[in-house]
Design a protein around this motif. Structure first.
Motif, PDB file in Angstrom:
ATOM      1  N   LYS A 110       7.254   4.773   4.476  1.00 60.91           N
ATOM      2  CA  LYS A 110       7.229   4.661   3.212  1.00 60.91           C
ATOM      3  C   LYS A 110       8.100   3.948   2.262  1.00 60.91           C
ATOM      4  O   LYS A 110       8.061   4.160   1.055  1.00 60.91           O
ATOM      5  N   ASN A 153      10.518   9.096  -2.826  1.00 63.48           N
ATOM      6  CA  ASN A 153       9.194   8.354  -2.224  1.00 63.48           C
ATOM      7  C   ASN A 153       9.638   7.608  -1.134  1.00 63.48           C
ATOM      8  O   ASN A 153       8.510   7.364  -0.204  1.00 63.48           O
ATOM      9  N   ASN A 172       8.955   0.985  -0.121  1.00 60.41           N
ATOM     10  CA  ASN A 172       7.953   0.285  -0.993  1.00 60.41           C
ATOM     11  C   ASN A 172       8.744  -0.428  -2.016  1.00 60.41           C
ATOM     12  O   ASN A 172       9.949  -0.172  -2.225  1.00 60.41           O
ATOM     13  N   SER A 219       5.579   8.678  -7.009  1.00 59.39           N
ATOM     14  CA  SER A 219       5.419   9.774  -8.030  1.00 59.39           C
ATOM     15  C   SER A 219       6.807  10.097  -8.329  1.00 59.39           C
ATOM     16  O   SER A 219       7.974   9.937  -7.622  1.00 59.39           O
ATOM     17  N   ASN A 245       0.846  -1.218  -0.047  1.00 56.10           N
ATOM     18  CA  ASN A 245      -0.036   0.044   0.088  1.00 56.10           C
ATOM     19  C   ASN A 245       1.077   1.126  -0.077  1.00 56.10           C
ATOM     20  O   ASN A 245       1.436   1.521   0.878  1.00 56.10           O
ATOM     21  N   PHE A 246       0.834   1.770  -1.116  1.00 60.39           N
ATOM     22  CA  PHE A 246       1.916   2.979  -1.156  1.00 60.39           C
ATOM     23  C   PHE A 246       1.500   4.042  -2.542  1.00 60.39           C
ATOM     24  O   PHE A 246       0.911   3.625  -3.321  1.00 60.39           O
ATOM     25  N   ASN A 247       1.940   5.183  -2.261  1.00 57.63           N
ATOM     26  CA  ASN A 247       1.925   6.213  -3.410  1.00 57.63           C
ATOM     27  C   ASN A 247       3.263   6.392  -4.038  1.00 57.63           C
ATOM     28  O   ASN A 247       4.206   6.431  -2.962  1.00 57.63           O
TER      29      ASN A 247
END
Length: 386
Positions: free
Chosen positions: A210, A259, A212, A8, A4-6
């Motif tokens: 964070k 990130n 990932n 960019s 579960n991560f964002n």
């Protein structure tokens, strides 16, 4: 594994030696509606003559090109504001950063400040940029900061204090990696910036928050490229293959730590740069092995995985591999000829209290460290590095 991560990053990347000579056609294709460009760099890079071909290419493609060359290391607010005013005065429609982290950081803020009325003072911190920006292109001339793909700009706000603007709006539209722009870098700058990029990858891979699968993949490939090519690039600055691999590795590390954020190495390095004006990459290199030793009890498994990349074929327990990694990084610093002790850059035991106090202000970074760090810990690490 955190699924579960964002994530960019910059949407477009060109990695090709010699690509800056084709800058005009690249920009005309991607930005067909803009023609008034501002190149942002420093006088040192301007003096190399390496901007002549990119500017000629832009002019041949129909661009009107202005330059801002007053960027200095650790850029102060007044330089940023002066640059933004230059952009407004010339009706600039696209900003192109050429340089190390300082020039690219200034380019990010010009693109934002010259587009609207928001004051720089209201942008500091995370997520505080409220307005749109001009199109932005970043072209690194060192393989280190990864600033071409990060959403961060660092500004000197006082005599020794720095503040960051962190916003997804600072991601460039395009990053161009051209090793021909880096062949003139002296070995010690190549070395310090290269180790800086390795720190980015190491800290992204071991960050508490964070981390990932994508950042891990990027960090591992960055370390593979950087560790395999750093000595080659230092020993032969004209080795285009090694230089291009270093640029790619630094960019991948930049994508990783954008990130999965960096931690205590950077927190302890910032006061060294701010107070003693030691270049950022060297500041990181000076404290790196000592922070790794401090973190080893909490990050040995991750350090062991990194060791297998940096030292192909290494074996043993996680603890043994961690020791090998630290020794290898210390040996790398010695081999490429950079300073390895704080005393070599003018720091004395009398300075350690101030450094420790300043480091503890870097809460944005310290919270990411695998092991909680107190002021006493920071002081002890500086003492070990002295």
């Amino acid at each position: 594994m955190n699924t579960n991560f964002n994530f960019s990053t910059v949407p477009n990347v060109v990695s090709e030696a010699g690509s800056a000579k084709k800058l005009g056609s690249i920009l005309a294709q991607q930005f067909p509606l803009v023609r008034h460009a501002l190149i942002v760099t420093d006088n040192g890079f301007l003096a190399t003559g390496l901007l002549e071909a990119p500017i000629a290419s832009m002019e041949a493609a129909g661009f009107t090109v202005h330059t801002f060359t007053e960027v200095i290391a650790d850029p102060p607010e007044h330089i940023v504001l002066q640059a933004a005013e230059t952009a407004r005065r010339h009706g600039i429609e696209i900003v192109v950063g050429f340089g190390g982290g300082s020039s690219m950081d200034v380019a990010k803020l010009i693109a934002v400040l010259s587009k609207g009325n928001q004051a720089l003072s209201t942008m500091y911190g995370i997520g505080n940029v409220k307005q749109e920006r001009l199109p932005l292109v970043q072209i690194p001339t060192t393989a280190g900061t990864g600033s071409e793909v990060t959403p961060i700009s660092i500004v000197t706000t006082g005599e020794t204090t720095k503040m960051g603007v962190v916003s997804p709006k600072l991601y460039a539209d395009l990053a161009i990696l051209d090793a021909e722009l880096t062949t003139g870098l002296p070995p010690k700058i190549t070395a310090a910036t290269g180790i800086d990029a390795m720190v980015h990858a190491i800290e992204a891979y071991t960050t508490r928050h964070k981390k990932n699968p994508l950042s891990d993949m990027l960090a591992r490939e960055a370390l593979r490229l950087l560790s395999a090519n750093l000595v080659r690039a230092c020993e032969n600055g004209s080795d285009i293959e090694a230089r291009q691999s270093m640029l790619l590795g630094a960019m991948l590390a930049g994508q990783a730590f954008s990130n999965a954020p960096v931690a205590a190495v950077h927190a302890l390095a910032y006061p060294i740069g701010g107070v003693f004006h030691v270049p950022h990459g060297l500041s990181n290199a000076l404290v790196l092995p000592h922070v790794l030793r401090f973190n080893a009890s909490h990050a040995a498994q991750h350090y062991a995985e990194i060791a297998e990349i940096v030292i192909p074929g290494c074996s043993g327990t996680s603890e043994a591999k961690t020791d090998m990694l630290i020794s290898a990084l210390e040996g790398l610093a010695r081999k490429v000829g950079i300073a390895t002790r704080l005393s070599e850059v003018g720091i004395t035991a009398a300075d350690l209290d101030r450094l420790a106090d300043d480091a503890m202000l870097q809460t944005r970074l310290l919270v990411n460290n695998p092991r909680e760090m107190t002021r006493e810990h920071a002081h002890a690490i500086y003492a070990a590095a002295l």
